[in-house]
Design a protein around this motif. Structure first.
Motif, short mmCIF file in Angstrom:
data_model
loop_
_atom_site.label_atom_id
_atom_site.label_comp_id
_atom_site.label_asym_id
_atom_site.label_seq_id
_atom_site.Cartn_x
_atom_site.Cartn_y
_atom_site.Cartn_z
N THR A 62 0.83 -1.20 0.00
CA THR A 62 0.00 0.00 0.00
C THR A 62 0.86 1.25 0.00
O THR A 62 0.60 2.20 -0.76
CB THR A 62 -0.93 0.00 1.23
N VAL A 73 -3.78 6.03 0.33
CA VAL A 73 -3.90 4.98 1.33
C VAL A 73 -5.33 4.86 1.84
O VAL A 73 -5.84 3.77 2.07
CB VAL A 73 -2.94 5.25 2.51
N ASP A 74 -6.01 6.00 2.01
CA ASP A 74 -7.33 5.95 2.64
C ASP A 74 -8.38 5.28 1.76
O ASP A 74 -9.51 5.09 2.17
CB ASP A 74 -7.80 7.36 3.03
N ARG A 76 -7.93 2.23 0.74
CA ARG A 76 -7.83 0.80 1.04
C ARG A 76 -8.77 0.45 2.18
O ARG A 76 -8.66 0.97 3.28
CB ARG A 76 -6.38 0.45 1.42
N ASP A 81 -7.46 -0.01 10.85
CA ASP A 81 -7.07 1.38 11.12
C ASP A 81 -5.62 1.47 11.57
O ASP A 81 -4.87 2.36 11.15
CB ASP A 81 -7.99 1.97 12.20
N LEU A 84 -3.39 1.09 8.61
CA LEU A 84 -3.38 2.31 7.80
C LEU A 84 -2.49 3.38 8.44
O LEU A 84 -1.76 4.09 7.74
CB LEU A 84 -4.81 2.84 7.64
N GLN A 85 -2.54 3.49 9.77
CA GLN A 85 -1.68 4.47 10.45
C GLN A 85 -0.21 4.09 10.30
O GLN A 85 0.64 4.97 10.09
CB GLN A 85 -2.06 4.53 11.94
N THR A 87 1.02 2.42 7.79
CA THR A 87 1.34 2.72 6.39
C THR A 87 1.64 4.20 6.21
O THR A 87 2.60 4.58 5.51
CB THR A 87 0.17 2.31 5.48
N GLN A 88 0.84 5.05 6.84
CA GLN A 88 1.07 6.49 6.71
C GLN A 88 2.40 6.90 7.34
O GLN A 88 3.09 7.78 6.82
CB GLN A 88 -0.09 7.26 7.38
#
Length: 254
Positions: A62, A73-74, A76, A81, A84-85, A87-88
């Motif tokens: 990602t 990213v958002d 996906r 959650d 995702l954080q 990944t960011q």
């Protein structure tokens, strides 16, 4: 390694590089090196087990799609959650060449085998240049599973200590309905022995006994709820039942 190929490297610098290499070699925690293509450099990655790799792969995919392909990213919806954080944080470290610390990360789908990590992300390079010139990232994973288990055990010990403190109060509360039941039963036996016809009084006393039995059962049930081991998974909570149990347990004091 590349510095060692330089001709005429100073002895002091060579000693420093050897010390750094020894430190990296001694690491017991997972260390993941991400190359310029934002893929895992397996030749320099250490202690990366299968569960951690499986959890990390979709996160890296990602991050790579956004950094190299421009996808956001958002969009996906197949990542949690927390993932995702994470990944960011990878993207921020890549784009701004700034280290990221204290990122929570869990590996493993099975609760029994799941490991909890704190992750630090560092950019490879001198901190200059743009994201397109990035030499990659280094991810250091610190396993905090044992620490969290210890914290849970301490919390359980504190809770059981609190349970011991309220046991005396609970015993006092149980004695009240038991004494009332004992008195009502003694009166019934006395009436029976004296052959007193008190049908209406008999029903009243039986109702009183039944109410006190129910009250004692509620006190015991509230104590059982308090003494149960806390569950880690999320589930719905009926707040009204909690308030009711608390009020019933505190009713004599009120």
């Amino acid at each position: 390694v590349s510095h060692k190929t330089i001709v005429g490297i100073s002895e002091e610098r060579e000693l420093l590089l050897e010390q750094q290499q020894a430190i990296v070699s001694a690491l017991q925690e997972p260390m993941v090196v991400i190359n310029r293509q934002m893929q895992v450099d397996h030749s320099r990655t250490r202690n990366l087990d299968a569960a951690l790799r499986l959890t990390l792969d979709p996160i890296l995919d990602t991050a790579r799609q956004q950094v190299l392909g421009g996808d956001f990213v958002d969009k996906r919806d197949d990542l949690l959650d927390a993932e995702l954080q994470f990944t960011q944080s990878l993207i921020d470290a890549w784009q701004y060449r700034q280290p990221q610390f204290g990122i929570e990360f869990n590996s493993g789908s099975d609760v029994a085998d799941r490991k909890h990590y704190l992750v630090s992300i560092g950019a490879i390079g001198d901190g200059g240049g743009s994201a397109s010139d990035s030499n990659g990232l280094v991810l250091l994973f610190t396993d905090i599973s044992l620490l969290l288990e210890t914290q849970d055990a301490l919390a359980e010990s504190v809770r059981m200590a609190a349970l011991g403190e309220v046991a005396t109060s609970a015993a006092h509360q149980l004695n009240q309905p038991l004494n009332i039941i004992r008195m009502a039963t003694a009166n019934l036996k006395r009436s029976k022995a004296l052959q007193v016809d008190g049908s209406a009084n008999l029903i009243e006393k039986l109702d009183r006994i039944d109410a006190q039995v129910e009250r004692a059962a509620q006190i015991v049930e509230a104590m059982k709820v308090l003494s149960r081991e806390a569950k880690k998974e999320w589930r719905p909570l009926n707040i009204a039942s909690v308030v009711e149990a608390t009020v019933q347990r505190m009713q004599p004091q009120f």
